[in-house]
Design a protein around this motif. Structure first.
Motif, PDB file in Angstrom:
ATOM      1  N   VAL A 187      53.257  24.055  36.360  1.00  0.00           N
ATOM      2  CA  VAL A 187      53.421  24.605  36.873  1.00  0.00           C
ATOM      3  C   VAL A 187      51.549  24.492  37.436  1.00  0.00           C
ATOM      4  CG1 VAL A 187      53.211  24.972  39.607  1.00  0.00           C
ATOM      5  CG2 VAL A 187      55.673  24.529  38.345  1.00  0.00           C
ATOM      6  N   LEU A 188      51.385  25.462  36.862  1.00  0.00           N
ATOM      7  CA  LEU A 188      50.077  25.707  36.814  1.00  0.00           C
ATOM      8  C   LEU A 188      48.936  25.155  36.035  1.00  0.00           C
ATOM      9  CD1 LEU A 188      51.066  29.887  37.641  1.00  0.00           C
ATOM     10  CD2 LEU A 188      49.483  28.710  39.299  1.00  0.00           C
ATOM     11  N   THR A 189      49.342  24.971  34.834  1.00  0.00           N
ATOM     12  CA  THR A 189      48.699  24.386  33.656  1.00  0.00           C
ATOM     13  C   THR A 189      48.814  22.900  33.220  1.00  0.00           C
ATOM     14  OG1 THR A 189      49.658  25.068  31.202  1.00  0.00           O
ATOM     15  CG2 THR A 189      48.135  26.277  32.767  1.00  0.00           C
ATOM     16  N   HIS A 190      50.273  21.822  34.107  1.00  0.00           N
ATOM     17  CA  HIS A 190      50.844  20.785  33.696  1.00  0.00           C
ATOM     18  C   HIS A 190      50.665  20.880  32.178  1.00  0.00           C
ATOM     19  CE1 HIS A 190      48.628  19.381  38.014  1.00  0.00           C
ATOM     20  NE2 HIS A 190      49.450  20.245  37.571  1.00  0.00           N
ATOM     21  N   ASP A 191      51.518  22.029  30.990  1.00  0.00           N
ATOM     22  CA  ASP A 191      51.741  22.217  30.215  1.00  0.00           C
ATOM     23  C   ASP A 191      52.626  23.149  29.184  1.00  0.00           C
ATOM     24  OD1 ASP A 191      51.814  22.768  27.477  1.00  0.00           O
ATOM     25  OD2 ASP A 191      49.941  23.176  27.029  1.00  0.00           O
ATOM     26  N   ILE A 192      54.065  22.760  29.387  1.00  0.00           N
ATOM     27  CA  ILE A 192      55.244  24.265  28.438  1.00  0.00           C
ATOM     28  C   ILE A 192      54.268  25.492  28.172  1.00  0.00           C
ATOM     29  CG2 ILE A 192      56.947  24.713  27.830  1.00  0.00           C
ATOM     30  CD1 ILE A 192      58.018  22.365  28.580  1.00  0.00           C
ATOM     31  N   ASP A 193      53.372  25.468  27.327  1.00  0.00           N
ATOM     32  CA  ASP A 193      52.677  26.336  26.381  1.00  0.00           C
ATOM     33  C   ASP A 193      51.898  27.041  27.232  1.00  0.00           C
ATOM     34  OD1 ASP A 193      54.522  27.094  24.519  1.00  0.00           O
ATOM     35  OD2 ASP A 193      54.551  24.822  23.446  1.00  0.00           O
ATOM     36  N   GLY A 194      50.967  26.283  28.205  1.00  0.00           N
ATOM     37  CA  GLY A 194      50.529  26.722  28.484  1.00  0.00           C
ATOM     38  C   GLY A 194      50.131  28.096  28.731  1.00  0.00           C
ATOM     39  N   GLU A 195      48.533  28.215  28.399  1.00  0.00           N
ATOM     40  CA  GLU A 195      48.235  29.863  28.665  1.00  0.00           C
ATOM     41  C   GLU A 195      47.547  30.598  30.735  1.00  0.00           C
ATOM     42  OE1 GLU A 195      46.222  33.204  26.697  1.00  0.00           O
ATOM     43  OE2 GLU A 195      44.424  32.011  27.443  1.00  0.00           O
ATOM     44  N   THR A 196      48.559  31.677  31.466  1.00  0.00           N
ATOM     45  CA  THR A 196      48.208  32.109  32.973  1.00  0.00           C
ATOM     46  C   THR A 196      47.818  33.084  32.995  1.00  0.00           C
ATOM     47  OG1 THR A 196      50.862  32.288  32.297  1.00  0.00           O
ATOM     48  CG2 THR A 196      50.148  30.351  33.621  1.00  0.00           C
ATOM     49  N   PRO A 197      46.902  33.612  33.191  1.00  0.00           N
ATOM     50  CA  PRO A 197      46.808  35.140  33.684  1.00  0.00           C
ATOM     51  C   PRO A 197      48.001  36.184  34.010  1.00  0.00           C
ATOM     52  CG  PRO A 197      46.434  33.935  35.854  1.00  0.00           C
ATOM     53  CD  PRO A 197      46.861  32.850  34.936  1.00  0.00           C
ATOM     54  N   GLY A 198      47.496  37.688  33.757  1.00  0.00           N
ATOM     55  CA  GLY A 198      48.190  38.311  34.004  1.00  0.00           C
ATOM     56  C   GLY A 198      47.782  39.656  34.153  1.00  0.00           C
ATOM     57  N   LEU A 199      47.794  40.640  35.403  1.00  0.00           N
ATOM     58  CA  LEU A 199      47.721  41.839  36.102  1.00  0.00           C
ATOM     59  C   LEU A 199      46.544  42.401  35.120  1.00  0.00           C
ATOM     60  CD1 LEU A 199      50.425  41.971  38.751  1.00  0.00           C
ATOM     61  CD2 LEU A 199      48.282  41.264  39.380  1.00  0.00           C
ATOM     62  N   THR A 200      46.972  42.841  34.153  1.00  0.00           N
ATOM     63  CA  THR A 200      45.977  43.908  33.473  1.00  0.00           C
ATOM     64  C   THR A 200      45.233  43.142  33.138  1.00  0.00           C
ATOM     65  OG1 THR A 200      47.339  42.633  31.903  1.00  0.00           O
ATOM     66  CG2 THR A 200      48.309  45.262  32.359  1.00  0.00           C
ATOM     67  N   ASP A 201      45.173  41.856  33.206  1.00  0.00           N
ATOM     68  CA  ASP A 201      43.564  41.018  32.830  1.00  0.00           C
ATOM     69  C   ASP A 201      42.358  42.490  33.203  1.00  0.00           C
ATOM     70  OD1 ASP A 201      44.818  39.405  31.402  1.00  0.00           O
ATOM     71  OD2 ASP A 201      44.721  37.301  32.432  1.00  0.00           O
ATOM     72  N   VAL A 202      42.556  42.377  34.885  1.00  0.00           N
ATOM     73  CA  VAL A 202      41.541  43.816  34.899  1.00  0.00           C
ATOM     74  C   VAL A 202      41.802  44.939  35.321  1.00  0.00           C
ATOM     75  CG1 VAL A 202      40.924  41.631  36.592  1.00  0.00           C
ATOM     76  CG2 VAL A 202      42.298  43.094  37.017  1.00  0.00           C
ATOM     77  N   PRO A 203      41.100  45.833  35.814  1.00  0.00           N
ATOM     78  CA  PRO A 203      41.612  47.067  35.723  1.00  0.00           C
ATOM     79  C   PRO A 203      42.687  47.315  36.785  1.00  0.00           C
ATOM     80  CG  PRO A 203      39.157  46.856  36.087  1.00  0.00           C
ATOM     81  CD  PRO A 203      39.618  45.501  35.196  1.00  0.00           C
TER      82      PRO A 203
END
Lengths: 473, 334
Positions: free
Chosen positions: A296-312
């Protein structure tokens, strides 16, 4: 326990409480004003009295809802200063003028023509009266435009600079007004408001259909509402998806909270259920559809999505509230679309008015739009924490120099007054919805005047002899 | 270059004056409401303002929004300084605003909403007076924030101004009622007008005498030469206008009282302004210091100059449509 309720938390609760109460009324009146515009327009075009009866019926309800919107909105325009004065000082040069434009172009227009809309039919004739209805509807939409521009600038600030005093100052007004998230938010909210009203109208129509299948007014409003469900609910899902992608681009951490994703990952699942644990930075339990979120977010099954631990941790929003509110909104949106499809099928089969299952479902779904609107606003507002101006000004740095007892006292006062007064208003609205829409007026305990009751009862004669001033100036 | 902050200070003052002119009389109706004899009279009195009240109240939103937009620093200082009066005023306006609809929706509880209307109107007016009084009295500021206590706004002076504004709004309300009603209700409104006028005159004298003694700075502003020559006409004109109001009441001249009262309140406004300029937060923050950058002010000025004539135009049109006397059970009106 008690240090949780410091001035900052209390001020946030107060804002959340007053704005949540407030948004219910504009969400209703934006959609309802447009609906009244359509009804009166169709009446003028077709001369079919059913449209006029429906107009009268919903105008009474509109008057009460609009009044509650005005007074709860007045509170908002002062609350920036009482509780969030540092924010006001810093962001005032940018958002103040936008709010001033809202007052100048929208509030005056609505209020100025509302009197004519409610009381003026006999005095101005039906064409000018329709013009007044149109101006009120335009005013509600203009108001939404400006206030959503303000909100969107706070989410995705552009077109400004910061001066020596730490104030945000305008550099490019067009960039400020048409900031990156504004078009998406405007479309999403306007459709939300239309859908909310469609389901209220559909619910009321269904309620009366279940009592009398032949009632022409109930049939008409139910049919109109189901058309909206059929076409606008899917459109809203599409618009919401675009809005989500825009959020992913500009506020990826909000999206991570909505999805309940702690780690940046590829091929992320869409979690149907999870219990986010902020201390452990993981979900206690998850149940998801593999790859769905990435798709849904990247229109690609193997797309990369952000995570909460990306930021402090200090830059993350409260996850559970955002995660669950998002799911409530999605669930309601899907149910609305489902009703739209089911009703379209029944309409095609010629059984739209004769299927109690559909009518019962529509009654239950009547208030669902309000829940979805509130849930959606919680997603976007809690999701952008801990900032008021995203990435630039922290909520904790926006607070007025207020003491906890003062904020607590006013919060309690708001809670008591709002529940009592707006509770009474909601009760009156529901009671009006219980009256049969047949153009005969209420059967019991007839209100003598009331915005709309009597002036519109006398609309018919006004068709023949417009503009008479019986007042003797 | 244009002095944009000064222009905006002027526009804001104009906005507040229009607010007093318009919402003053409908709050005044609320103040007179409990003294009306019959339910029918109350219905009629309320119907004289029902089509216009929320347009009137929009000027208050413009006041708050305009201060925020044009003078964000002043807004950020004044709101916390007047925290309780503003919150109470807003809640009071909620009580009174909902009554316009609710009392017709629920005949069995009409009395409750009448009380809500009266109590809300009175409290909102009184708190507006407190706010005005605090503005004259002064607000303690340190750096870019309010530095005073939570109860600084509550002094004998501000309370007096609170009652003074109630008298003034009641007089506006009575002046409006004599314009818009006839027979017994009009006679009653004249009796109200007489009492409200006497109270208003007394309060104007008390507040005028008191104000210069609040601070040496206001005192010099009034009583030093050559200032005295410039400001002396204000009290003289005020006295003349008061006489005009009295003449209107005595001779039952319907169209005199409301406009004359408005001029009277306008002169009081100017009188208070004499002690205030060039400050926007008295004796602490000047108009220039509090102003938003010119780019903000100019952007808004364009909008204001385009929209204000339009707003005044359709507001006037709406009043024109609902012109004339309102009578009990007036079918044309309802």
């Amino acid at each position: 326990m008690f240090e949780f309720f410091d001035a900052s938390m209390l001020a946030r609760l107060q804002f959340a409480f007053t704005v949540s109460f407030h948004i219910i009324f504009p969400a209703f009146s934006i959609g309802l004003a447009s609906y009244l515009f359509v009804l009166e327009g169709l009446w003028l075009k077709t001369d079919n009295p059913v449209y006029l009866n429906l107009y009268k019926y919903w105008l009474k309800i509109f008057a009460v809802a609009f009044g509650m919107g005005v007074v709860s909105g007045l509170v908002m325009s002062y609350q920036f200063g009482t509780n969030w004065s540092v924010f006001s000082d810093r962001a005032g040069p940018v958002i103040g003028p936008l709010l001033a434009y809202e007052v100048l172009t929208a509030f005056f227009l609505e209020a100025g023509f509302l009197g004519i809309m409610l009381f003026g039919m006999e005095r101005v004739g039906k064409r000018l009266h329709f013009f007044a209805t149109t101006m009120v509807a335009v005013g509600t939409l203009l108001s939404a435009t400006w206030i959503l521009s303000v909100n969107s600038w706070m989410q995705t600030p552009t077109g400004h600079a910061v001066n020596a005093l730490g104030q945000f100052v305008p550099v490019d007004w067009l960039a400020i007004i048409f900031n990156p998230s504004f078009p998406y938010r405007l479309v999403h909210m306007t459709l939300a408001s239309y859908l909310t009203v469609s389901f209220v109208v559909g619910g009321v129509g269904a309620w009366h259909l279940l009592r009398n299948r032949a009632n022409p007014e109930a049939r008409k409003m139910f049919s109109m509402a189901m058309w909206m469900a059929t076409f606008v609910a899917p459109l809203q899902i599409f618009a919401g998806d675009l809005h989500g992608l825009n959020t992913l681009e500009h506020q990826p951490i909000k999206v991570a909270a909505m999805e309940g994703h702690w780690e940046r990952q590829t091929g992320a699942p869409f979690l149907l259920f999870a219990w986010p644990d902020s201390a452990a930075e993981e979900n206690v339990f998850e149940l998801g559809i593999p790859y769905a979120s990435a798709l849904v977010l990247t229109h690609d099954i193997d797309g990369e999505t952000p995570g909460l631990t990306d930021v402090p941790a200090s830059d993350r929003p409260p996850v559970g509230l955002v995660f669950w509110s998002f799911r409530i909104m999605l669930l309601i949106g899907s149910l609305m679309a489902l009703i739209g499809v089911y009703s379209a099928w029944l309409r095609w089969r010629g059984r739209l008015y004769d299927t109690p299952w559909l009518q019962r479902a529509a009654v239950w779904m009547g208030p669902s739009g309000f829940v979805a609107v509130l849930a959606g606003w919680i997603v976007t507002e809690v999701g952008r924490q801990p900032f008021t101006v995203y990435g630039l000004l922290r909520t904790s740095d926006s607070l007025a120099p207020v003491d906890a007892p003062a904020v607590a006292a006013s919060l309690i006062a708001f809670i008591v007054v709002y529940f009592a007064l707006f509770g009474a208003g909601t009760y009156y609205i529901i009671r009006m919805m219980g009256e049969t829409p047949d153009g005969q007026g209420p059967q019991t305990g007839a209100p003598q005047r009331a915005a709309g009751t009597t002036p519109l009862a006398s609309m018919q004669p006004a068709m023949n002899k417009p503009t008479t001033n019986t007042g003797g100036a | 270059m244009l002095d944009l902050p000064l222009i905006w200070a002027g526009l804001l003052a104009l906005g507040i004056f229009i607010y007093v002119a318009l919402d003053g009389f409908d709050l005044g109706i609320g103040l007179l409401f409990p003294f009306l004899a019959t339910d029918e009279e109350r219905d009629t009195a309320m119907n004289t303002v029902a089509p216009v009240w929320d347009g009137n109240e929009t000027w208050l939103i413009l006041g708050g929004g305009g201060l925020f937009a044009a003078f964000p620093l002043a807004y950020a200082v004044v709101m916390p300084a007047l925290y309780a009066p503003f919150i109470i005023m807003l809640l009071a306006l909620v009580f009174r605003g909902v009554a316009f609809e609710y009392r017709w929706r629920d005949p069995t509880h009409k009395r409750i909403w009448d009380v809500s209307f009266v109590f809300g109107s009175a409290l909102a007016t009184f708190m507006q007076g407190i706010v005005l009084g605090t503005f004259v009295q002064g607000i303690e500021v340190e750096g870019r924030a309010y530095a005073g206590g939570w109860w600084d706004w509550l002094t004998p002076f501000t309370v007096t101004v609170g009652f003074a504004l109630c008298a003034g709004y009641a007089l506006l309300g009575a002046g409006w009622l004599v314009l818009k009603t006839d027979n017994a209700l009009r006679e009653q409104a004249y009796r109200f007008a007489k009492r409200a006028a006497i109270s208003t005159f007394v309060f104007v004298v008390v507040v005028s005498v008191w104000t210069p003694f609040l601070s040496p700075e206001i005192f010099t502003r009034w009583f030093s030469l050559p200032n005295l020559y410039w400001v002396a006409p204000v009290p003289l004109l005020t006295a003349a206008t008061a006489a005009l109001v009295a003449w209107g009441i005595r001779g039952q001249r319907d169209t005199v009282i409301y406009p004359a009262t408005l001029v009277l309140l306008g002169l009081c406004f100017v009188g208070l302004g004499v002690g205030l300029t060039p400050y926007i937060v008295p004796r602490a923050i000047t108009i220039q210091d509090a102003a938003a950058p010119d780019s903000s002010l100019l952007f808004m000025l364009v909008g204001a100059l385009l929209m204000l004539p339009l707003i005044l135009g359709y507001t006037a049109y709406s009043y024109w449509i609902f012109r004339g006397k309102v009578r009990p059970g007036d079918g044309g009106y309802h």
